[in-house]
Scaffold this motif. Sequence first.
Motif, mmCIF file in Angstrom:
data_model
loop_
_atom_site.group_PDB
_atom_site.id
_atom_site.type_symbol
_atom_site.label_atom_id
_atom_site.label_comp_id
_atom_site.label_asym_id
_atom_site.label_seq_id
_atom_site.Cartn_x
_atom_site.Cartn_y
_atom_site.Cartn_z
ATOM 1 N N PRO A 18 28.900 4.585 27.609
ATOM 2 C CA PRO A 18 28.532 5.420 27.487
ATOM 3 C C PRO A 18 27.191 5.770 27.403
ATOM 4 N N ALA A 19 26.217 5.953 28.605
ATOM 5 C CA ALA A 19 24.976 5.634 27.835
ATOM 6 C C ALA A 19 24.093 6.616 29.105
ATOM 7 N N ALA A 20 23.497 7.870 28.393
ATOM 8 C CA ALA A 20 22.751 8.747 29.352
ATOM 9 C C ALA A 20 21.375 8.448 29.486
ATOM 10 N N ALA A 21 20.140 7.991 28.659
ATOM 11 C CA ALA A 21 19.324 7.776 28.250
ATOM 12 C C ALA A 21 19.203 5.959 27.291
ATOM 13 N N TYR A 22 18.037 5.515 28.354
ATOM 14 C CA TYR A 22 17.812 3.687 27.807
ATOM 15 C C TYR A 22 16.546 3.744 27.381
ATOM 16 N N ASP B 258 18.479 -0.927 33.399
ATOM 17 C CA ASP B 258 18.781 0.715 33.029
ATOM 18 C C ASP B 258 17.889 1.228 32.294
ATOM 19 N N TYR C 91 18.275 5.545 33.223
ATOM 20 C CA TYR C 91 19.319 6.573 33.174
ATOM 21 C C TYR C 91 20.279 6.935 33.698
ATOM 22 N N GLY C 92 21.459 7.321 32.792
ATOM 23 C CA GLY C 92 22.707 7.667 33.211
ATOM 24 C C GLY C 92 23.062 7.109 34.558
ATOM 25 N N ARG C 93 22.626 8.515 35.429
ATOM 26 C CA ARG C 93 23.323 8.176 36.854
ATOM 27 C C ARG C 93 22.584 7.444 37.292
ATOM 28 N N ASN D 119 24.189 1.764 34.913
ATOM 29 C CA ASN D 119 25.222 1.715 34.159
ATOM 30 C C ASN D 119 26.385 0.106 33.305
ATOM 31 N N GLY E 142 32.163 7.788 35.327
ATOM 32 C CA GLY E 142 31.999 7.914 34.446
ATOM 33 C C GLY E 142 31.869 6.182 33.578
#
Length: 367
Positions: free
Chosen positions: A31-35, A46, A48-50, A53, A232
């Motif tokens: 579960p990640a939105a930012a890397y 990777d 950004y989460g959008r 993933n 998700g």
Amino acid sequence: MDGHYGDSTRSVKASGAPAVAGEPVTPPPVPAAAYHLSVDEAAPIDFYGRASNPTWRRLESALAELEGATSACAFGSGMAAITSTLRVLLRPGMKLVVPADGYYQTRRYATESLAPLGITIVEAVADGMCAAAADADVVLAESPVNPTLDVVDLHRLASVCRGRGSVLVVDNTAATPFGQRPLSLGADLVVASATKGLSGHSDLVLGYVAGSRPDLMAGVERERLLAGAILGPFEAWLALRSLGTAGLRVDRQCQNAMAVALMLRGHPAARGVRYPGLPQDPAHEVATIQMKRYGGLVAVELADAAAVHALVERSDLLVAATSFGGIHTSVDRRARWGDPVSPGFARLSMGIEDTDDLLADIEEALG
């Protein structure tokens, strides 16, 4: 993947992780939105989460293997997969063919959202798809058709589309890749709601697009990035976990469907039965050519709406639900959603109950 493997083996292998010493057999979700970004500003895999993933990629790799595609793109729902694909393929002035007897939400999207943009919408029933495709730019076929279970001759339709230079998209939700592989029959893209048989537990909503044309798949992935109809990571992980048993589940569902269809065909309460696996079914000849399994759905026409409701109320095993492909056998009276069927038309979605138990329960509930 090795072609000699059976479907359960394919399911297990597709859903598993590469064998790396010290790594978990089933990796956890990410579960990640930012890397973390590299000092080298060349974009990492990777960022950004959008956009991407790792759990998506594992699921997409599995879906591509099962569909016989080079790549797949996961979405937050089956309709997100369908609508995103159509937005990529269509421009004002083009003509789109959609199933007149298929999933009603597809028709609604086409008429309510695409037609106002200057796209001509043509609705065609299963046996009229080839004729309608003769001057189309994009054809969206569904086979077997939900809910009537007619079957489209996909090889013939693909030949028509190739001759026209149009794009053929096939909704493979009802059949699943264990029942048929439209890409091998000439389709350009496959779309599906993995909410149904592939996830199989009535607790996830997701969809995907699969194909082997890099130009089309790149457009689909770009559309997902910009429109944001993403899945998700936890849902992707649950779907991947479910895929491991999909071969077993679909096999039992198809077994139950054939048994129930045969029983209903001889039952006085059934005014009509549709199942592509029945030799007497109008779709049987085409289905036998292009399908490995005939699916877990059975359509039956009872006397009226009250008869459908009574069937569920008298049963110990049947549940009333509008989705399909889960482990519980479900009943859906399709006229309530506006499908052009009789009030007593019901779609039965077979679960994984023991076949003898299911037959006995339905026979007793029918009276």
